[in-house]
Design a protein around this motif. Structure first.
Motif, PDB file in Angstrom:
ATOM      1  N   GLU A  87       7.280 -42.033  32.570  1.00  0.00           N
ATOM      2  CA  GLU A  87       8.201 -41.182  31.815  1.00  0.00           C
ATOM      3  C   GLU A  87       8.064 -39.698  32.145  1.00  0.00           C
ATOM      4  O   GLU A  87       8.863 -38.892  31.675  1.00  0.00           O
ATOM      5  N   ASP A  88       7.084 -39.349  32.958  1.00  0.00           N
ATOM      6  CA  ASP A  88       6.973 -37.972  33.440  1.00  0.00           C
ATOM      7  C   ASP A  88       7.852 -37.721  34.662  1.00  0.00           C
ATOM      8  O   ASP A  88       7.964 -36.590  35.137  1.00  0.00           O
ATOM      9  N   THR A  89       8.466 -38.781  35.174  1.00  0.00           N
ATOM     10  CA  THR A  89       9.345 -38.642  36.328  1.00  0.00           C
ATOM     11  C   THR A  89      10.508 -37.710  36.011  1.00  0.00           C
ATOM     12  O   THR A  89      11.228 -37.907  35.028  1.00  0.00           O
ATOM     13  N   ALA A  90      10.657 -36.676  36.834  1.00  0.00           N
ATOM     14  CA  ALA A  90      11.689 -35.673  36.588  1.00  0.00           C
ATOM     15  C   ALA A  90      11.655 -34.638  37.707  1.00  0.00           C
ATOM     16  O   ALA A  90      10.712 -34.598  38.502  1.00  0.00           O
ATOM     17  N   VAL A  91      12.667 -33.811  37.720  1.00  0.00           N
ATOM     18  CA  VAL A  91      12.619 -32.596  38.525  1.00  0.00           C
ATOM     19  C   VAL A  91      12.004 -31.512  37.650  1.00  0.00           C
ATOM     20  O   VAL A  91      12.473 -31.286  36.528  1.00  0.00           O
ATOM     21  N   TYR A  92      10.979 -30.878  38.154  1.00  0.00           N
ATOM     22  CA  TYR A  92      10.257 -29.852  37.404  1.00  0.00           C
ATOM     23  C   TYR A  92      10.664 -28.472  37.907  1.00  0.00           C
ATOM     24  O   TYR A  92      10.691 -28.221  39.129  1.00  0.00           O
ATOM     25  N   TYR A  93      10.940 -27.595  36.951  1.00  0.00           N
ATOM     26  CA  TYR A  93      11.375 -26.237  37.265  1.00  0.00           C
ATOM     27  C   TYR A  93      10.411 -25.226  36.645  1.00  0.00           C
ATOM     28  O   TYR A  93      10.004 -25.392  35.487  1.00  0.00           O
ATOM     29  N   CYS A  94      10.105 -24.187  37.404  1.00  0.00           N
ATOM     30  CA  CYS A  94       9.388 -23.077  36.799  1.00  0.00           C
ATOM     31  C   CYS A  94      10.390 -21.966  36.495  1.00  0.00           C
ATOM     32  O   CYS A  94      11.449 -21.884  37.122  1.00  0.00           O
ATOM     33  N   ALA A  95      10.040 -21.166  35.522  1.00  0.00           N
ATOM     34  CA  ALA A  95      10.955 -20.125  35.080  1.00  0.00           C
ATOM     35  C   ALA A  95      10.179 -18.936  34.546  1.00  0.00           C
ATOM     36  O   ALA A  95       9.044 -19.088  34.078  1.00  0.00           O
ATOM     37  N   ALA A  96      10.808 -17.767  34.609  1.00  0.00           N
ATOM     38  CA  ALA A  96      10.184 -16.537  34.142  1.00  0.00           C
ATOM     39  C   ALA A  96      11.052 -15.876  33.082  1.00  0.00           C
ATOM     40  O   ALA A  96      12.267 -15.743  33.258  1.00  0.00           O
ATOM     41  N   ASP A  97      10.408 -15.486  31.995  1.00  0.00           N
ATOM     42  CA  ASP A  97      11.063 -14.700  30.948  1.00  0.00           C
ATOM     43  C   ASP A  97      10.580 -13.263  31.110  1.00  0.00           C
ATOM     44  O   ASP A  97       9.459 -12.944  30.731  1.00  0.00           O
ATOM     45  N   THR A  98      11.414 -12.422  31.680  1.00  0.00           N
ATOM     46  CA  THR A  98      11.023 -11.039  31.951  1.00  0.00           C
ATOM     47  C   THR A  98      11.395 -10.087  30.825  1.00  0.00           C
ATOM     48  O   THR A  98      11.137  -8.882  30.919  1.00  0.00           O
ATOM     49  N   ARG A  99      12.004 -10.651  29.767  1.00  0.00           N
ATOM     50  CA  ARG A  99      12.505  -9.789  28.695  1.00  0.00           C
ATOM     51  C   ARG A  99      11.716  -9.930  27.398  1.00  0.00           C
ATOM     52  O   ARG A  99      12.115  -9.389  26.372  1.00  0.00           O
ATOM     53  N   TYR A 100      10.636 -10.683  27.460  1.00  0.00           N
ATOM     54  CA  TYR A 100       9.707 -10.797  26.331  1.00  0.00           C
ATOM     55  C   TYR A 100      10.422 -11.265  25.061  1.00  0.00           C
ATOM     56  O   TYR A 100      10.304 -10.655  24.004  1.00  0.00           O
ATOM     57  N   SER A 101      11.124 -12.359  25.185  1.00  0.00           N
ATOM     58  CA  SER A 101      11.914 -12.825  24.048  1.00  0.00           C
ATOM     59  C   SER A 101      11.067 -13.438  22.944  1.00  0.00           C
ATOM     60  O   SER A 101      11.472 -13.443  21.789  1.00  0.00           O
ATOM     61  N   TYR A 112      14.905 -16.099  35.164  1.00  0.00           N
ATOM     62  CA  TYR A 112      14.734 -16.448  36.568  1.00  0.00           C
ATOM     63  C   TYR A 112      14.170 -17.868  36.670  1.00  0.00           C
ATOM     64  O   TYR A 112      13.253 -18.212  35.918  1.00  0.00           O
ATOM     65  N   TRP A 113      14.717 -18.623  37.606  1.00  0.00           N
ATOM     66  CA  TRP A 113      14.339 -20.031  37.772  1.00  0.00           C
ATOM     67  C   TRP A 113      14.030 -20.357  39.226  1.00  0.00           C
ATOM     68  O   TRP A 113      14.679 -19.835  40.138  1.00  0.00           O
ATOM     69  N   GLY A 114      13.072 -21.241  39.396  1.00  0.00           N
ATOM     70  CA  GLY A 114      12.808 -21.788  40.717  1.00  0.00           C
ATOM     71  C   GLY A 114      13.788 -22.913  41.005  1.00  0.00           C
ATOM     72  O   GLY A 114      14.576 -23.318  40.147  1.00  0.00           O
ATOM     73  N   GLN A 115      13.689 -23.475  42.175  1.00  0.00           N
ATOM     74  CA  GLN A 115      14.674 -24.453  42.637  1.00  0.00           C
ATOM     75  C   GLN A 115      14.370 -25.867  42.182  1.00  0.00           C
ATOM     76  O   GLN A 115      15.211 -26.736  42.317  1.00  0.00           O
ATOM     77  N   GLY A 116      13.201 -26.122  41.652  1.00  0.00           N
ATOM     78  CA  GLY A 116      12.864 -27.468  41.195  1.00  0.00           C
ATOM     79  C   GLY A 116      12.097 -28.251  42.237  1.00  0.00           C
ATOM     80  O   GLY A 116      12.322 -28.106  43.441  1.00  0.00           O
ATOM     81  N   THR A 117      11.181 -29.067  41.759  1.00  0.00           N
ATOM     82  CA  THR A 117      10.421 -29.945  42.631  1.00  0.00           C
ATOM     83  C   THR A 117      10.338 -31.318  41.956  1.00  0.00           C
ATOM     84  O   THR A 117      10.098 -31.411  40.758  1.00  0.00           O
ATOM     85  N   LEU A 118      10.587 -32.369  42.719  1.00  0.00           N
ATOM     86  CA  LEU A 118      10.713 -33.706  42.162  1.00  0.00           C
ATOM     87  C   LEU A 118       9.353 -34.380  42.035  1.00  0.00           C
ATOM     88  O   LEU A 118       8.582 -34.446  43.000  1.00  0.00           O
ATOM     89  N   VAL A 119       9.099 -34.886  40.844  1.00  0.00           N
ATOM     90  CA  VAL A 119       7.902 -35.685  40.572  1.00  0.00           C
ATOM     91  C   VAL A 119       8.357 -37.094  40.229  1.00  0.00           C
ATOM     92  O   VAL A 119       9.153 -37.280  39.303  1.00  0.00           O
ATOM     93  N   THR A 120       7.857 -38.053  40.976  1.00  0.00           N
ATOM     94  CA  THR A 120       8.187 -39.450  40.726  1.00  0.00           C
ATOM     95  C   THR A 120       6.902 -40.213  40.463  1.00  0.00           C
ATOM     96  O   THR A 120       5.994 -40.203  41.301  1.00  0.00           O
ATOM     97  N   VAL A 121       6.822 -40.857  39.306  1.00  0.00           N
ATOM     98  CA  VAL A 121       5.635 -41.615  38.926  1.00  0.00           C
ATOM     99  C   VAL A 121       6.014 -43.089  38.882  1.00  0.00           C
ATOM    100  O   VAL A 121       6.863 -43.491  38.086  1.00  0.00           O
ATOM    101  N   SER A 122       5.394 -43.868  39.741  1.00  0.00           N
ATOM    102  CA  SER A 122       5.700 -45.288  39.797  1.00  0.00           C
ATOM    103  C   SER A 122       4.755 -46.072  38.895  1.00  0.00           C
ATOM    104  O   SER A 122       3.605 -45.701  38.694  1.00  0.00           O
ATOM    105  N   SER A 123       5.274 -47.174  38.352  1.00  0.00           N
ATOM    106  CA  SER A 123       4.464 -47.986  37.425  1.00  0.00           C
ATOM    107  C   SER A 123       3.683 -49.046  38.162  1.00  0.00           C
ATOM    108  O   SER A 123       3.870 -49.281  39.341  1.00  0.00           O
TER     109      SER A 123
END
Length: 123
Positions: A87-101, A112-123
């Motif tokens: 269930e952790d299988t997904a595209v993972y994205y990193c992101a930056a909050d530069t405005r201190y929300s 700001y967002w990165g392009q994503g990296t795919l994580v696939t976990v097989s059972s």
């Protein structure tokens, strides 16, 4: 700020991966950094965040298994993932909050967002 995510791949259940998010054009130590993921057929969801002072926050289902950290010298944020589940299988994205929300778990506060990296976990 440009973010480059990497480290995804195929792993068996119970395995581990470490994702990296390298930044250019800005200093990650000055931002709240987050990781989000989007699984097939689901909405993108918050996974983890690290604030400027170092406080960390996690999605309940990954607490105790995932660890977010930051290497200021390398201007890189990491997501160490242990005991991975299908269930952790997904595209993972990193992101930056530069405005201190302050709202670390909301997509909309990250500008700001990165392009994503795919994580696939097989059972």
């Amino acid at each position: 700020v440009q973010l480059q995510a990497s480290g995804g791949g195929l792993v068996q259940a119970g395995g581990s991966l470490r994702l990296s998010c390298a930044a250019s054009g800005g200093s990650l130590r000055s931002y709240c950094m987050g990781w989000f993921r989007k699984a097939p057929g689901k909405e993108r969801e918050f996974v983890a965040a690290i604030r400027i002072a170092g406080s960390t926050y996690y999605l309940d289902s990954v607490k105790g298994r995932f660890t977010i950290s930051r290497d200021n010298a390398k201007n890189t944020v990491y997501l160490q993932m242990l005991s991975l589940k299908p269930e952790d299988t997904a595209v993972y994205y990193c992101a930056a909050d530069t405005r201190y929300s302050g709202n670390y778990d909301l997509e909309k506060v990250y500008d700001y967002w990165g392009q994503g990296t795919l994580v696939t976990v097989s059972s």
